[in-house]
Every structure is written in C-alpha cells, then in structure tokens.
Enzyme design. Sequence first.
Site, PDB file in Angstrom:
ATOM      1  N   ARG A  83      -3.729 104.645  43.801  1.00  0.00           N
ATOM      2  CA  ARG A  83      -4.364 103.742  44.877  1.00  0.00           C
ATOM      3  C   ARG A  83      -3.161 103.210  45.738  1.00  0.00           C
ATOM      4  O   ARG A  83      -3.273 103.157  46.974  1.00  0.00           O
ATOM      5  CB  ARG A  83      -5.166 102.747  43.909  1.00  0.00           C
ATOM      6  CG  ARG A  83      -6.332 103.249  43.628  1.00  0.00           C
ATOM      7  CD  ARG A  83      -7.167 102.323  42.738  1.00  0.00           C
ATOM      8  NE  ARG A  83      -7.627 101.471  43.801  1.00  0.00           N
ATOM      9  CZ  ARG A  83      -8.164 100.077  43.330  1.00  0.00           C
ATOM     10  NH1 ARG A  83      -8.223  99.864  42.196  1.00  0.00           N
ATOM     11  NH2 ARG A  83      -8.699  99.617  44.231  1.00  0.00           N
ATOM     12  N   CYS A 103      -3.768  92.993  43.289  1.00  0.00           N
ATOM     13  CA  CYS A 103      -4.366  94.296  42.927  1.00  0.00           C
ATOM     14  C   CYS A 103      -5.294  94.607  43.680  1.00  0.00           C
ATOM     15  O   CYS A 103      -5.327  94.670  45.026  1.00  0.00           O
ATOM     16  CB  CYS A 103      -4.763  94.307  41.289  1.00  0.00           C
ATOM     17  SG  CYS A 103      -5.925  92.787  40.978  1.00  0.00           S
TER      18      CYS A 103
END
Length: 305
Positions: A176, A234
Amino acid sequence: MATLMSAPELHARLKTGDRTVLLDVRWVLGRTDGQIEYLAGHLPGAVFVDLPTELADHAQPRLGRHPLPSAERFQEAARRWGINDGDTVVAYDNSGSMAAARVWWMLRNAGVSSVYLLDGGLAAWRANGYAVEPGEVIPGAGNVTLGEGNMPAITELEAAQWHSDGVLLDARAGERYRGEVEPIDPRAGHIPGAVSAPTTGNIRADGTFLPADQLRQRFKEMGLHMSTSVAVYCGSGVTASHEIAALEIAGYTAALFPGSFSQWSNNTANPVVVGSEPLGEGAGGADAHAGPSGTSTSAGSSVGG
C-alpha cells in the site's frame, strides 16, 4: 508507564481480584465478525468494544475513515464499558494488538495512565491454557472522567512538513505504501517523505511484540535516533496507534496523525507519491495523483486500517 501486560501477569492479577477492566477490541479491516468471535469466546469478564462505532465517528472525507470521536462521546463509551476513575484497563484482540492499540492510545490520550495491551492478545491467553467464556458481558456503568490532548498528535498540514525536520512513518503494508494496491482509500501511494514501517514488523509470529532492543534497532534502521521527532500515520489512524505503542516500548515518544492516509488522499490538493522511496520514484514523482491501482483485500494489503 508500561505499555504491555503479559498473559501470566494478567492472569495473576485477576486471581488476586485487583480491579481490572478488560476490553475485547476484535476488528480487522474489511471484516465485520469481531463481535461474533467475541460471543463465541473471550477473556472472563471482558467487554466487547466495537471499533467503528465506539472508537470513531462516521467517516468524513475531510477527516478520514475513522475520525476520533468527541471527548464526550468517548467518555460515554468508557463508562458504558464499566471504567471507573483509577481503574486498570487491559485491551486485547486476536490480531497482534493491531486493533486494541486504538483504544490504548485513546485512553492514554484521555488521561488514563494505567492502561495496557495484553501482549499477544487472545492467542497468548489461550496458549497459556487459561479459560475463556462465551456470551456477552454487560457491566455496571462506570464513572470515569476523561479529558483529551495527553498524547501528541499532528494535523494534515503538519504531516505535509514533518519529514523536513523529523521522520514520518507509514504503518501500512508495504504494497500500500508503494502504491501497488489500495483496497479502500481513493488514491494509491504515500505521503511525500514518509518512510515505510509496516506494523507487522513490530511483532513476532505469535503476535507478541519484539523486545525493546530489537524494536530500537528496527527503528534505527529507518533513520530514527533517540532525539528524532517522530510521527506516524496508517490508513485511518488505527494501526498507527500500534506503531506508537512499539515506539514507546523502544523508548520513543511519537505523534499520531489521526486522519492518516484516508484524510490525506481525499484532499486532491495533497500530493501522493508511489514507489519504495520516501519522495517517490520513476514516473510517479511528487505530483502523482493516480487513482487506486488495485482492489486487493488480502491480509497483507489490509494492514494499516
């Protein structure tokens, strides 16, 4: 303040009858079966905490997928879990403390000093042969009074500038960070200048945290020194709390970017870069605004909710 409590330490504490509130925070990005698993078996006396509804407000593009709730809403929830002023709280999950760290950070931020993560979570409890019980626990209302602002946090604007004088860590899965997949947020990649630091690297295969010296070495290899200003994000501020717990074990004080990449990537004025380098690489560059490059929902891609 200690960050972790081992399963044997918690078991001994419960046997002596020391006042302890147990919070079961089973939640994984992309799944909704946490409460079902809780009802099937949990630590004796543990109260279920629903992360999406009790540890977050409704998703808002300008604030991210899991905005922090107001202090008033969070206090209502904490009292509903039966927490009184002065109580010791132990939070756990069944995913290496990735979800439980959210309530750990929030309670610390609210001024609760005696709050711990059960190291290894439910798996460690069971591995030691300790009993679990089924069904729902509904405690009597608590009287805890919560505040806010006791843990460092940064804004979207500060996140944009953080790497100039400190280190900004991206706690999501590496794929990611690199922009290879993005299962949920509107753009793939990372905040320019951020260093990849997947939370899975903080724990052993059994879900317990690495020892402090190994965590210090891990973060040193990312460019951290004991005087470094550190901030963490995050996907939506959940697993970044886990990184902050690991940093605390290693001796660092780190700030949380609560809105994290879900907030950042929803603002089209914010640049998003791709690749394995903090400032991007190849055609991605610092001005890349590509859309999601994949829709993977694998366990690895989901880390970093």
